[in-house]
Design a protein around this motif. Structure first.
Motif, PDB file in Angstrom:
ATOM      1  N   GLY A 276     -16.198  22.142   5.830  1.00 15.32           N
ATOM      2  CA  GLY A 276     -16.812  21.555   4.648  1.00 15.32           C
ATOM      3  C   GLY A 276     -17.203  22.600   3.626  1.00 15.32           C
ATOM      4  N   THR A 277     -17.648  23.759   4.110  1.00 18.38           N
ATOM      5  CA  THR A 277     -18.068  24.833   3.207  1.00 18.38           C
ATOM      6  C   THR A 277     -16.884  25.492   2.521  1.00 18.38           C
ATOM      7  N   TYR A 278     -15.905  25.950   3.305  1.00 14.85           N
ATOM      8  CA  TYR A 278     -14.859  26.791   2.736  1.00 14.85           C
ATOM      9  C   TYR A 278     -13.682  26.004   2.173  1.00 14.85           C
ATOM     10  N   SER A 279     -13.496  24.768   2.598  1.00 21.36           N
ATOM     11  CA  SER A 279     -12.464  23.950   1.961  1.00 21.36           C
ATOM     12  C   SER A 279     -12.840  23.653   0.515  1.00 21.36           C
ATOM     13  N   LYS A 280     -14.125  23.719   0.213  1.00 21.87           N
ATOM     14  CA  LYS A 280     -14.594  23.485  -1.157  1.00 21.87           C
ATOM     15  C   LYS A 280     -14.774  24.786  -1.943  1.00 21.87           C
ATOM     16  N   SER A 281     -15.165  25.864  -1.258  1.00 19.39           N
ATOM     17  CA  SER A 281     -15.558  27.069  -1.995  1.00 19.39           C
ATOM     18  C   SER A 281     -14.516  28.176  -2.000  1.00 19.39           C
ATOM     19  N   SER A 282     -13.516  28.118  -1.114  1.00 18.39           N
ATOM     20  CA  SER A 282     -12.540  29.199  -1.050  1.00 18.39           C
ATOM     21  C   SER A 282     -11.771  29.331  -2.364  1.00 18.39           C
ATOM     22  N   LEU A 283     -11.661  30.563  -2.832  1.00 20.53           N
ATOM     23  CA  LEU A 283     -10.887  30.838  -4.042  1.00 20.53           C
ATOM     24  C   LEU A 283      -9.423  31.154  -3.730  1.00 20.53           C
ATOM     25  N   PHE A 284      -9.084  31.145  -2.436  1.00 19.81           N
ATOM     26  CA  PHE A 284      -7.707  31.474  -2.054  1.00 19.81           C
ATOM     27  C   PHE A 284      -7.006  30.314  -1.349  1.00 19.81           C
ATOM     28  N   TYR A 285      -7.653  29.731  -0.350  1.00 19.60           N
ATOM     29  CA  TYR A 285      -7.020  28.663   0.423  1.00 19.60           C
ATOM     30  C   TYR A 285      -7.367  27.286  -0.138  1.00 19.60           C
ATOM     31  N   ASN A 286      -6.461  26.317   0.086  1.00 22.16           N
ATOM     32  CA  ASN A 286      -6.778  24.939  -0.240  1.00 22.16           C
ATOM     33  C   ASN A 286      -7.256  24.214   1.029  1.00 22.16           C
ATOM     34  N   GLU A 287      -7.611  22.955   0.886  1.00 24.35           N
ATOM     35  CA  GLU A 287      -8.181  22.213   2.006  1.00 24.35           C
ATOM     36  C   GLU A 287      -7.223  22.141   3.190  1.00 24.35           C
ATOM     37  N   GLU A 288      -5.948  21.923   2.920  1.00 18.81           N
ATOM     38  CA  GLU A 288      -4.972  21.802   4.006  1.00 18.81           C
ATOM     39  C   GLU A 288      -4.828  23.119   4.762  1.00 18.81           C
ATOM     40  N   ASP A 289      -4.867  24.230   4.044  1.00 21.01           N
ATOM     41  CA  ASP A 289      -4.765  25.540   4.692  1.00 21.01           C
ATOM     42  C   ASP A 289      -5.874  25.755   5.709  1.00 21.01           C
ATOM     43  N   LEU A 290      -7.047  25.171   5.443  1.00 16.78           N
ATOM     44  CA  LEU A 290      -8.233  25.456   6.247  1.00 16.78           C
ATOM     45  C   LEU A 290      -8.554  24.366   7.264  1.00 16.78           C
ATOM     46  N   LYS A 291      -7.622  23.475   7.509  1.00 11.48           N
ATOM     47  CA  LYS A 291      -7.916  22.357   8.416  1.00 11.48           C
ATOM     48  C   LYS A 291      -8.282  22.829   9.818  1.00 11.48           C
TER      49      LYS A 291
ATOM     50  N   ILE B  53     -23.052  35.369   2.714  1.00  7.26           N
ATOM     51  CA  ILE B  53     -21.987  35.101   3.678  1.00  7.26           C
ATOM     52  C   ILE B  53     -20.990  34.115   3.086  1.00  7.26           C
ATOM     53  N   LYS B  54     -21.498  33.064   2.485  1.00 10.43           N
ATOM     54  CA  LYS B  54     -20.616  32.070   1.863  1.00 10.43           C
ATOM     55  C   LYS B  54     -19.764  32.703   0.766  1.00 10.43           C
ATOM     56  N   MET B  55     -20.374  33.474  -0.118  1.00  7.46           N
ATOM     57  CA  MET B  55     -19.642  34.086  -1.223  1.00  7.46           C
ATOM     58  C   MET B  55     -18.603  35.077  -0.714  1.00  7.46           C
ATOM     59  N   GLU B  56     -18.983  35.887   0.262  1.00  8.45           N
ATOM     60  CA  GLU B  56     -18.069  36.889   0.811  1.00  8.45           C
ATOM     61  C   GLU B  56     -16.823  36.236   1.396  1.00  8.45           C
ATOM     62  N   ASN B  57     -17.017  35.202   2.208  1.00  5.51           N
ATOM     63  CA  ASN B  57     -15.894  34.571   2.892  1.00  5.51           C
ATOM     64  C   ASN B  57     -15.093  33.640   1.984  1.00  5.51           C
ATOM     65  N   SER B  58     -15.632  33.348   0.821  1.00  2.00           N
ATOM     66  CA  SER B  58     -14.922  32.507  -0.147  1.00  2.00           C
ATOM     67  C   SER B  58     -14.081  33.303  -1.124  1.00  2.00           C
ATOM     68  N   SER B  59     -14.530  34.533  -1.437  1.00  2.00           N
ATOM     69  CA  SER B  59     -13.920  35.188  -2.594  1.00  2.00           C
ATOM     70  C   SER B  59     -13.654  36.681  -2.461  1.00  2.00           C
ATOM     71  N   ALA B  60     -14.023  37.315  -1.369  1.00  5.89           N
ATOM     72  CA  ALA B  60     -13.864  38.765  -1.257  1.00  5.89           C
ATOM     73  C   ALA B  60     -12.773  39.112  -0.241  1.00  5.89           C
ATOM     74  N   SER B  61     -12.031  40.151  -0.549  1.00  7.64           N
ATOM     75  CA  SER B  61     -10.989  40.629   0.356  1.00  7.64           C
ATOM     76  C   SER B  61     -11.569  41.676   1.306  1.00  7.64           C
ATOM     77  N   PRO B  62     -11.235  41.619   2.610  1.00  6.56           N
ATOM     78  CA  PRO B  62     -10.257  40.737   3.265  1.00  6.56           C
ATOM     79  C   PRO B  62     -10.861  39.446   3.828  1.00  6.56           C
ATOM     80  N   SER B  63     -12.159  39.244   3.637  1.00  7.86           N
ATOM     81  CA  SER B  63     -12.840  38.124   4.286  1.00  7.86           C
ATOM     82  C   SER B  63     -12.233  36.775   3.924  1.00  7.86           C
ATOM     83  N   MET B  64     -11.848  36.605   2.645  1.00  6.84           N
ATOM     84  CA  MET B  64     -11.353  35.290   2.219  1.00  6.84           C
ATOM     85  C   MET B  64      -9.990  34.967   2.825  1.00  6.84           C
TER      86      MET B  64
END
Length: 217
Positions: free
Chosen positions: A44-59, A97-108
């Motif tokens: 729910g968190t990263y399917s909405k906030s990720s700047l790299f993956y879409n919802e299907e990628d993160l299922k 943590i949310k911001m790092e894993n949503s938008s920073a390399s390599p975490s995202m």
């Protein structure tokens, strides 16, 4: 799980390094319950906030569960604006943590594979919970170099850039080493068998220079 000794060690370390009494007392404090959902609902968190993956990628994030013993640490002792700890390690607050894993390399890129960055180092490398492997009902903790993987726009893949020679030699010079969990297991060093062990080592200043000790740079 009891974190009182760990927190006491952290507070003593912060005092030795110049923080005043009030700053130390609020360095670890109760989290906003809404922010805890960043841990309890990874999809729910990263399917909405990720700047790299879409919802299907993160299922596949739906299958990962962060144990309550880990969530409990952040619920009661969320780190807030603390300086770098021993070994040049910085623990993150939940929003960070949310911001790092949503938008920073390599975490995202790593989040898709069940790796959640919870700390960074003085050199910008990342420390992650590996939710694929548990010990004592907690995820192990691994470390990734800042440039471990990156997005190859021409090939539309995330490729591993920094890998041990024995892995790189299995690929042709022009062949991308496409990121996978199998490669993550082979490449990223384990720095603690569990989250609790990581905090114990960090609070007791066991990591003298984590970058020199664990990375291949």
């Amino acid at each position: 799980m009891d974190y009182s000794t760990i927190i006491n060690n952290f507070q003593l370390s912060l005092e030795r390094n110049g923080m005043d009494f009030h700053e130390v007392k609020v360095a670890f404090r109760e989290a906003d319950l809404v922010d805890l959902n960043y841990l309890r609902d990874l999809y729910g968190t990263y399917s909405k906030s990720s700047l790299f993956y879409n919802e299907e990628d993160l299922k596949d994030l739906k299958k990962y569960v962060i144990p309550e013993s880990v969530v409990d640490f952040y619920r009661v002792f969320e780190p807030h604006h603390i300086p770098l700890l021993s070994g040049g390690i910085g623990l993150m607050a939940l929003e960070s943590i949310k911001m790092e894993n949503s938008s920073a390399s390599p975490s995202m890129y790593l989040i898709k594979y069940g790796l959640l960055t919870i700390a960074t180092t003085i050199g910008g490398h990342v420390i992650c919970l590996d939710l694929n492997t548990t010990n004592h009902n907690q995820p192990r903790v691994v470390m990734a170099e800042q440039s471990f993987c990156s997005y190859n726009e021409d090939l539309d893949v995330v490729e591993c850039v920094l890998v041990p020679d024995e892995i790189a030699e299995n690929y042709a010079d022009d062949e991308p080493i496409v990121l996978s969990y199998d490669l993550i297991k082979q490449c990223l060093p384990e720095i603690a068998a569990s989250f609790h062990e990581f905090l114990e080592k960090l609070s007791s200043e066991s990591y003298e220079n984590i970058e020199d000790d664990f990375l291949i740079i």
